[in-house]
Write an enzyme that holds these catalytic residues in place. Structure first.
Site, PDB file in Angstrom:
ATOM      1  CG  MET A 288      11.029  23.697   0.923  1.00 53.34           C
ATOM      2  SD  MET A 288      10.245  24.518  -0.042  1.00 53.34           S
ATOM      3  CE  MET A 288       9.202  25.579   1.064  1.00 53.34           C
TER       4      MET A 288
ATOM      5  CE1 TYR B 210      14.705  30.772   7.127  1.00 53.68           C
ATOM      6  CE2 TYR B 210      14.763  28.573   6.583  1.00 53.68           C
ATOM      7  CZ  TYR B 210      14.892  29.962   6.128  1.00 53.68           C
ATOM      8  OH  TYR B 210      14.537  30.134   4.668  1.00 53.68           O
TER       9      TYR B 210
ATOM     10  NE  ARG C 136      -7.234   0.797  11.737  1.00 53.24           N
ATOM     11  CZ  ARG C 136      -5.716   0.582  11.204  1.00 53.24           C
ATOM     12  NH1 ARG C 136      -4.993   1.481  11.213  1.00 53.24           N
ATOM     13  NH2 ARG C 136      -5.411  -0.772  10.916  1.00 53.24           N
TER      14      ARG C 136
ATOM     15  CE  LYS D  69      -0.430  -0.348   5.087  1.00 53.15           C
ATOM     16  NZ  LYS D  69      -1.191  -1.010   6.311  1.00 53.15           N
TER      17      LYS D  69
HETATM   18  C1  LIG Z   1      -0.514  -2.021   6.815  1.00 57.56           C
HETATM   19  C2  LIG Z   1      -1.139  -3.188   7.102  1.00 57.56           C
HETATM   20  C3  LIG Z   1      -0.407  -4.329   7.709  1.00 57.56           C
HETATM   21  C4  LIG Z   1       1.179  -4.263   7.386  1.00 57.56           C
HETATM   22  O1  LIG Z   1       1.670  -3.592   8.742  1.00 57.56           O
HETATM   23  P1  LIG Z   1       3.352  -3.534   8.815  1.00 57.56           P
HETATM   24  O2  LIG Z   1       3.407  -3.057  10.278  1.00 57.56           O
HETATM   25  O3  LIG Z   1       3.862  -2.703   8.014  1.00 57.56           O
HETATM   26  O4  LIG Z   1       3.717  -4.913   8.681  1.00 57.56           O
HETATM   27  C5  LIG Z   1      -1.120  -5.583   7.853  1.00 57.56           C
HETATM   28  N1  LIG Z   1      -2.139  -5.657   7.986  1.00 57.56           N
HETATM   29  C6  LIG Z   1      -3.025  -4.689   7.690  1.00 57.56           C
HETATM   30  C7  LIG Z   1      -4.215  -4.664   7.693  1.00 57.56           C
HETATM   31  C8  LIG Z   1      -2.438  -3.294   7.291  1.00 57.56           C
HETATM   32  O5  LIG Z   1      -3.341  -2.464   7.084  1.00 57.56           O
END
Ligand SMILES: *Cc1c(COP(=O)(O)O)cnc(C)c1O
Length: 360
Positions: free
Chosen positions: A304, A256, A131, A34
């Site tokens: 930046m 800065y 969640r 993802k």
């Molecule tokens: C992103 C995600 C993972 C992977 O998590 P990591 O901590 O990067 O291994 C596993 N399961 C779900 C449902 C996720 O959204």
């Protein structure tokens, strides 16, 4: 070539995949791609993983899955957030995408769907994270309704997600796995709950499928450890160059807000990277960079486009020298800690200014 480059190693992702298979030897491994493979380039990473016969790929959203299919990726793909609209179901079937089912509304959409075909589904149960996922009281009904649908491949599979698997002394993980087993014990489908942290630290949670994201990219999901502690290699190495060397005298300020003052006379390197590239602005004075194999601390605020680095008095650094910001020789986990965040975030936040260069 861009000034700031992310070298992404194909062999490292293949090695890390094999290492995760070794760490979860009884399970299939879902490689999570993802958010553009955590900033590494999803299509390229998927191609490499196909070459090592990946068991399956995971993405959050439909558009991410469609991008992979359009690029010719034929591995199983699971939508970890599931689908959102009735019209998505057609595309799930056409492109052979597996989906998470996390709500009764999604089941209603499936019931109303006229589409022919077979859909592999994972019923997501909320075991305490609050969640995404069905409450315990909804599981029986959800299972029965799914089980009656022509369009749903049986048996239905089950998954959940851990809230605290990265904390080794937190018993919440044990309570979540207990709750999960309690809710699925009557059913036959495949089971999945472990993320990277659980793969590394909680072997009892591996079950039929583990899901790895961050460790695939070479980082530890466990606080205080790095990927190397688990036999993993960094996949991304972020680099830039030194663009100026300056002398500074005792008592002068840098950057800065004049937040850093030189305690002695010395030299500074100005390096061409900043928060405009995605380098964390909150990286504190002292955060290391690597130049010619040696660590130097950044000083003053990250701007930046530039950062200043304290070379001390006896340095061998010159204009044009390559600077590693994280990756080979400098774990991203460490830079994340200096910036009060996690390795996931610093890799994902790289901006379009950074060019990804794939190497073997
Ligand atoms: C992103 C995600 C993972 C992977 O998590 P990591 O901590 O990067 O291994 C596993 N399961 C779900 C449902 C996720 O959204």
């Amino acid at each position: 070539m861009s000034t700031v480059t992310a070298l992404v190693s194909r062999s490292a992702i293949a090695d890390n995949y094999r290492q995760m298979k070794k760490l979860a030897p009884k399970s299939k491994v879902l490689a999570v791609l993802k958010a553009n493979a955590y900033g590494h380039g999803a299509v390229a990473m998927a191609r490499e993983l196909m070459r090592v016969n990946v068991d399956g790929l995971g993405v959050a959203r439909l558009e991410e899955a469609l991008e992979l299919r359009a690029a010719g990726i034929t591995s199983p793909i699971l939508l970890l957030e599931g689908f959102a609209e009735q019209s998505d179901i057609t595309r799930l079937i056409t492109y052979q995408l597996e989906t998470v089912i996390h709500s009764l509304e999604q089941i209603t959409m499936l019931e109303q769907c006229q589409q022919q075909g077979r859909l592999k589904v994972w019923l997501k149960i909320d075991t305490g994270m609050n969640r995404l996922g069905l409450n315990s009281s909804e599981v029986v009904q959800a299972y029965q309704r799914l089980n009656q649908l022509e369009i749903v491949e049986t048996p239905v599979n089950f998954m959940s997600h851990f809230a605290c698997a990265d904390e080794l002394d937190n018993d919440f993980t044990a309570r979540q796995i207990q709750a999960f087993f309690e809710l699925v014990k009557e059913y036959d489908g495949q089971l999945s709950i472990a993320n990277s942290a659980a793969i590394l630290a909680w072997p009892d949670t591996h079950l039929d499928w583990v899901r790895t994201g961050i460790s695939l990219y070479g980082c530890s999901a466990i606080e205080g450890k790095t990927g190397a502690d688990f036999g993993l290699r960094p996949v991304m190495t972020l680099q830039t160059k030194v663009i100026a060397i300056k002398s500074i005298t005792q008592g002068q300020y840098v950057g800065y807000g004049s937040t850093w003052q030189a305690k002695t006379d010395g030299k500074l390197a100005v390096i061409a990277v900043g928060y405009g590239d995605g380098y964390p602005r909150h990286a504190k004075t002292g955060t290391p960079v690597l130049i010619n194999g040696k660590r130097y601390p950044i000083v003053g605020r990250v701007s930046m486009d530039m950062i200043t680095v304290d070379l001390g008095q006896t340095s061998q650094v010159s204009c044009g020298d390559v600077v590693t910001l994280w990756g080979q020789g400098l774990p991203a986990e460490e830079i994340a800690r200096w910036s009060d965040t996690i390795s996931y975030e610093i890799m994902i936040k790289l901006t379009h200014r950074v060019e990804i260069l794939f190497e073997d």
